[in-house]
Design an enzyme around this catalytic site. Structure first.
Site, PDB file in Angstrom:
ATOM      1  N   GLY A  57       1.036  -1.328   0.178  1.00  0.00           N
ATOM      2  CA  GLY A  57      -0.371   0.495   0.324  1.00  0.00           C
ATOM      3  C   GLY A  57       0.317   1.527   0.097  1.00  0.00           C
ATOM      4  N   CYS A  88      -6.102  -9.101  -3.442  1.00  0.00           N
ATOM      5  CA  CYS A  88      -5.417  -7.242  -2.943  1.00  0.00           C
ATOM      6  C   CYS A  88      -6.163  -6.752  -3.527  1.00  0.00           C
ATOM      7  CB  CYS A  88      -3.199  -7.609  -2.925  1.00  0.00           C
ATOM      8  SG  CYS A  88      -3.064  -5.928  -2.664  1.00  0.00           S
ATOM      9  N   ASN A  89      -6.408  -5.644  -3.225  1.00  0.00           N
ATOM     10  CA  ASN A  89      -6.989  -4.500  -3.765  1.00  0.00           C
ATOM     11  C   ASN A  89      -5.917  -3.549  -4.292  1.00  0.00           C
ATOM     12  OD1 ASN A  89      -9.980  -3.954  -2.749  1.00  0.00           O
ATOM     13  ND2 ASN A  89      -8.633  -4.609  -1.070  1.00  0.00           N
ATOM     14  N   THR A  90      -5.100  -3.861  -3.596  1.00  0.00           N
ATOM     15  CA  THR A  90      -3.876  -2.657  -3.428  1.00  0.00           C
ATOM     16  C   THR A  90      -2.774  -2.766  -5.274  1.00  0.00           C
ATOM     17  OG1 THR A  90      -3.295  -1.973  -1.960  1.00  0.00           O
ATOM     18  CG2 THR A  90      -1.671  -1.531  -3.157  1.00  0.00           C
ATOM     19  N   CYS A 202      -9.590  -2.924   1.318  1.00  0.00           N
ATOM     20  CA  CYS A 202      -8.132  -4.238   1.909  1.00  0.00           C
ATOM     21  C   CYS A 202      -8.123  -5.377   2.224  1.00  0.00           C
ATOM     22  CB  CYS A 202      -7.005  -2.365   2.376  1.00  0.00           C
ATOM     23  SG  CYS A 202      -5.485  -3.959   3.144  1.00  0.00           S
TER      24      CYS A 202
HETATM   25  N1  DGL Z   1      -4.204  -6.939   1.398  1.00  0.00           N
HETATM   26  C1  DGL Z   1      -4.062  -5.555   0.174  1.00  0.00           C
HETATM   27  C2  DGL Z   1      -4.866  -4.929   0.141  1.00  0.00           C
HETATM   28  O1  DGL Z   1      -5.872  -5.306   0.202  1.00  0.00           O
HETATM   29  C3  DGL Z   1      -2.825  -4.413   0.559  1.00  0.00           C
HETATM   30  C4  DGL Z   1      -1.692  -4.801   2.043  1.00  0.00           C
HETATM   31  C5  DGL Z   1      -0.605  -4.011   1.468  1.00  0.00           C
HETATM   32  O2  DGL Z   1      -0.869  -2.659   1.788  1.00  0.00           O
HETATM   33  O3  DGL Z   1       0.579  -5.102   1.057  1.00  0.00           O
HETATM   34  O4  DGL Z   1      -4.889  -3.766  -0.385  1.00  0.00           O
END
Ligand code: DGL
Length: 294
Positions: A57, A88-90, A202
């Site tokens: 992120g 993972c959204n990011t 997230c």
């Molecule tokens: N779990 C990840 C997401 O859904 C991001 C976490 C990270 O910053 O690594 O965005």
């Protein structure tokens, strides 16, 4: 009247064959893996965390774009799944297409659950809690333009909450005030007094859903995309494995991109989610290269 969920789960065939690899930067994707495993216990589910580059992120777009297709290819080569899930959204909001172009198996991505939040808000004001990376993406802006017309979206990015979620999931001491610090900016923003729904955009954040509920100044609904991603993964997997005999090999493997000894905390959480068998991807690659060159 059956709800949308009961109807779709009744109509959807539950696959019994095939292998899924669920991928995230750290522990967050476990919240997606558990949704898949709960719906399809015979499917082999493995987990991969890019611990060598955690957290995603706060990384630059260029750095993530350069890394993701390559890491995905190495993981798929090693784990041999039928479907690769970017939990993972990011990562998905930045490089889903690049990863798809790199792999020759289907890739399921994760994007903020804007649509269901818009469908359920009564006040017309929703919050979006994500990493700073997801908040600044064009993809996120387009999602809002396309699906949140007439609804105000108050966004807040927090990398601290990612770290806090990992510490909490591992049962480590952490500063509980951090949960309030993560949600308060949404309630305190202009129009925040009318927020009735917050999107957990997230995959780490459902690990601390209860803490976020408790830290909110008043009751609001928290929505994430875990169940929707699980349904989509199983739809794709059913297509991929049609006619194949049920699995005789379980999943439960974890692949990391940094040494196992640096990741005891993550591995202990993985075990509690049903992933007992750990592999250090990079060390194995190096060992293979070494033995190939001897
Ligand atoms: N779990 C990840 C997401 O859904 C991001 C976490 C990270 O910053 O690594 O965005």
């Amino acid at each position: 009247m059956p709800t949308e969920t009961t109807l779709s789960s009744r109509l959807m065939p539950v696959p019994e064959a095939g292998r899924v690899l669920v991928f995230d930067s750290g522990m967050g994707g476990l919240t997606v893996a558990r949704e898949i495993m709960a719906r399809a216990p015979r499917v082999a589910v493995d987990y991969a965390a890019d611990t060598g580059f955690f957290p995603y992120g706060d990384k630059s777009d260029a750095a993530l774009r350069a890394r993701l297709p390559e890491i995905a290819a190495q993981l798929v080569e090693r784990a041999k799944p039928d479907v690769f899930v970017i939990a993972c959204n990011t990562a998905s909001t930045l490089a889903l297409e690049e990863v798809r172009a790199q792999l020759d198996i289907p890739v399921v991505g994760t994007v903020p659950a804007i649509k269901p939040a818009v469908a359920s808000t009564k006040t017309g004001v929703i919050g979006l809690l994500a990493t700073p990376g997801t908040i600044r993406r064009d993809y996120t802006a387009r999602l809002i333009d396309d699906f949140a017309q007439g609804v105000s979206v108050i966004m807040h990015g927090s990398i601290e909450l990612v770290r806090l979620a990992e510490a909490h999931a591992a049962g480590e001491a952490h500063d509980a005030a951090g949960f309030g610090a993560a949600v308060q900016p949404i309630f305190e923003a202009d129009g925040g007094d009318r927020v009735d729904t917050i999107v957990l955009a997230c995959t780490h954040f459902p690990l601390v859903r209860e803490q976020l509920v408790a830290a909110s100044p008043r009751p609001v609904q928290f929505i994430d995309s875990g169940a929707a991603i699980a349904r989509q993964t199983l739809r794709v997997l059913s297509r991929e494995t049609e006619g194949r005999a049920p699995n005789d090999r379980p999943g439960g493997r974890v692949f990391l991109t940094s040494s196992l000894s640096q990741n005891r905390r993550l591995l202990s959480v993985c075990r509690t989610f049903g992933f007992p068998s750990a592999h250090d991807l990079m060390a194995e690659e190096n060992a293979e290269n070494r033995s190939a060159s001897i």
